[in-house]
Design an enzyme around this catalytic site. Structure first.
Site, PDB file in Angstrom:
ATOM      1  N   PHE A  23       0.852  -1.189   0.000  1.00  0.00           N
ATOM      2  CA  PHE A  23       0.000   0.000   0.000  1.00  0.00           C
ATOM      3  C   PHE A  23       0.892   1.244   0.000  1.00  0.00           C
ATOM      4  O   PHE A  23       1.728   1.423   0.883  1.00  0.00           O
ATOM      5  CB  PHE A  23      -0.912   0.010   1.232  1.00  0.00           C
ATOM      6  CG  PHE A  23      -1.809   1.215   1.305  1.00  0.00           C
ATOM      7  CD1 PHE A  23      -2.951   1.296   0.521  1.00  0.00           C
ATOM      8  CD2 PHE A  23      -1.504   2.275   2.150  1.00  0.00           C
ATOM      9  CE1 PHE A  23      -3.775   2.421   0.572  1.00  0.00           C
ATOM     10  CE2 PHE A  23      -2.324   3.400   2.218  1.00  0.00           C
ATOM     11  CZ  PHE A  23      -3.457   3.462   1.419  1.00  0.00           C
ATOM     12  N   GLY A  24       0.704   2.114  -0.987  1.00  0.00           N
ATOM     13  CA  GLY A  24       1.455   3.365  -1.063  1.00  0.00           C
ATOM     14  C   GLY A  24       0.540   4.540  -0.782  1.00  0.00           C
ATOM     15  O   GLY A  24      -0.592   4.594  -1.282  1.00  0.00           O
ATOM     16  N   TYR A  25       1.026   5.491   0.035  1.00  0.00           N
ATOM     17  CA  TYR A  25       0.187   6.647   0.392  1.00  0.00           C
ATOM     18  C   TYR A  25       0.910   7.975   0.169  1.00  0.00           C
ATOM     19  O   TYR A  25       0.319   9.044   0.302  1.00  0.00           O
ATOM     20  CB  TYR A  25      -0.244   6.540   1.869  1.00  0.00           C
ATOM     21  CG  TYR A  25       0.945   6.453   2.803  1.00  0.00           C
ATOM     22  CD1 TYR A  25       1.561   7.591   3.288  1.00  0.00           C
ATOM     23  CD2 TYR A  25       1.496   5.216   3.152  1.00  0.00           C
ATOM     24  CE1 TYR A  25       2.684   7.515   4.097  1.00  0.00           C
ATOM     25  CE2 TYR A  25       2.617   5.131   3.960  1.00  0.00           C
ATOM     26  CZ  TYR A  25       3.201   6.278   4.429  1.00  0.00           C
ATOM     27  OH  TYR A  25       4.323   6.203   5.221  1.00  0.00           O
ATOM     28  N   GLY A  26       2.224   7.915  -0.146  1.00  0.00           N
ATOM     29  CA  GLY A  26       2.997   9.133  -0.372  1.00  0.00           C
ATOM     30  C   GLY A  26       3.559   9.091  -1.786  1.00  0.00           C
ATOM     31  O   GLY A  26       2.807   8.927  -2.761  1.00  0.00           O
ATOM     32  N   SER A  27       4.871   9.190  -1.896  1.00  0.00           N
ATOM     33  CA  SER A  27       5.473   9.177  -3.242  1.00  0.00           C
ATOM     34  C   SER A  27       5.225   7.850  -3.956  1.00  0.00           C
ATOM     35  O   SER A  27       5.270   7.800  -5.186  1.00  0.00           O
ATOM     36  CB  SER A  27       6.969   9.468  -3.162  1.00  0.00           C
ATOM     37  OG  SER A  27       7.645   8.431  -2.495  1.00  0.00           O
ATOM     38  N   GLU A  98      12.987   3.408   0.916  1.00  0.00           N
ATOM     39  CA  GLU A  98      12.273   3.868   2.116  1.00  0.00           C
ATOM     40  C   GLU A  98      13.132   3.782   3.383  1.00  0.00           C
ATOM     41  O   GLU A  98      12.607   3.816   4.499  1.00  0.00           O
ATOM     42  CB  GLU A  98      11.001   3.019   2.309  1.00  0.00           C
ATOM     43  CG  GLU A  98      10.052   3.029   1.119  1.00  0.00           C
ATOM     44  CD  GLU A  98       9.499   4.415   0.789  1.00  0.00           C
ATOM     45  OE1 GLU A  98       9.233   5.192   1.705  1.00  0.00           O
ATOM     46  OE2 GLU A  98       9.361   4.717  -0.421  1.00  0.00           O
TER      47      GLU A  98
HETATM   48  C1  SIN Z   1       4.587   5.734   0.704  1.00  0.00           C
HETATM   49  O1  SIN Z   1       4.517   6.457  -0.296  1.00  0.00           O
HETATM   50  O2  SIN Z   1       3.774   4.803   0.855  1.00  0.00           O
HETATM   51  C2  SIN Z   1       5.648   5.897   1.736  1.00  0.00           C
HETATM   52  C3  SIN Z   1       6.213   7.263   1.856  1.00  0.00           C
HETATM   53  C4  SIN Z   1       6.937   7.762   0.651  1.00  0.00           C
HETATM   54  O3  SIN Z   1       7.763   7.035   0.081  1.00  0.00           O
HETATM   55  O4  SIN Z   1       6.695   8.893   0.233  1.00  0.00           O
END
Ligand code: SIN
Length: 186
Positions: A23-27, A98
């Site tokens: 699951f990705g929530y940022g970049s 990460e």
């Molecule tokens: C994410 O995107 O899920 C983790 C935070 C990031 O890499 O920006």
């Protein structure tokens, strides 16, 4: 620099050759530099996205960290993002990407199509060395407006994420308020 790669590698959550949902929530929503088998919008419960994590290696430097997204435990919150089905080998690259404070956690994924599955999510908890913690959205915008690092300007991270969240119809007051302050500064 604090580096979570060895801790993540030592976790027994990955079985060689087996595909896993991430699951990705940022970049990870908008910068997809890894191979995936399938991609579906999803949300996870009881987590809120916050720009409370410092970035020493992507959107800032150890001396002048940027501000990037992490998740904060919050009852009744829902975090919308993008889920990717990836082969377990891909985590070598993801753990490196990460590494500045993020640890892998198991989570339940609620896909937009109504299905449910288990997956992994990278979270930078408040006890990691790069953690910056809360600040007002106006202060965060001022910080993001000037930070930059090897992956580019910090404002690009915020603006690309805000655009990606709009495409997902995500209602994220925190991100959109920072975006408003940021645009007012330019
Ligand atoms: C994410 O995107 O899920 C983790 C935070 C990031 O890499 O920006």
């Amino acid at each position: 620099m604090f580096d979570t790669q060895d801790i993540n590698k030592a976790q027994c959550t990955l079985v060689e050759g087996q595909a896993v949902w991430l699951f990705g929530y940022g970049s990870l929503i908008y910068k997809v530099d890894f191979e995936y088998l399938e991609r579906k919008p999803a949300q996870i419960e009881h987590w809120a996205r916050r720009f409370w994590q410092g970035s020493h290696d992507h959107r800032g430097t150890p001396k002048a960290p940027g501000r990037v997204a992490t998740l904060i435990s919050q009852p009744n919150a829902n975090c919308v993002g993008m889920a990717y089905k990836v082969s377990s080998e891909v985590f070598e690259h993801l753990d490196h990407r990460e590494k500045n404070g993020y640890l892998r956690f198991n989570t339940r994924l609620n896909f937009f199509d109504g299905s449910v599955d288990q997956g992994l999510v990278y979270i930078a908890s408040e006890n990691n060395a790069a953690y910056l913690g809360p600040a007002s959205e106006a202060e965060i915008a001022k910080h993001i407006a000037i930070a930059k690092g090897p992956s580019g300007h910090n404002d690009e991270y915020l603006l690309e994420l805000a655009n990606a969240l709009r495409e997902l119809n995500a209602d994220d007051e925190h991100v959109f308020t920072i975006e408003r302050h940021l645009l007012a500064l330019s």
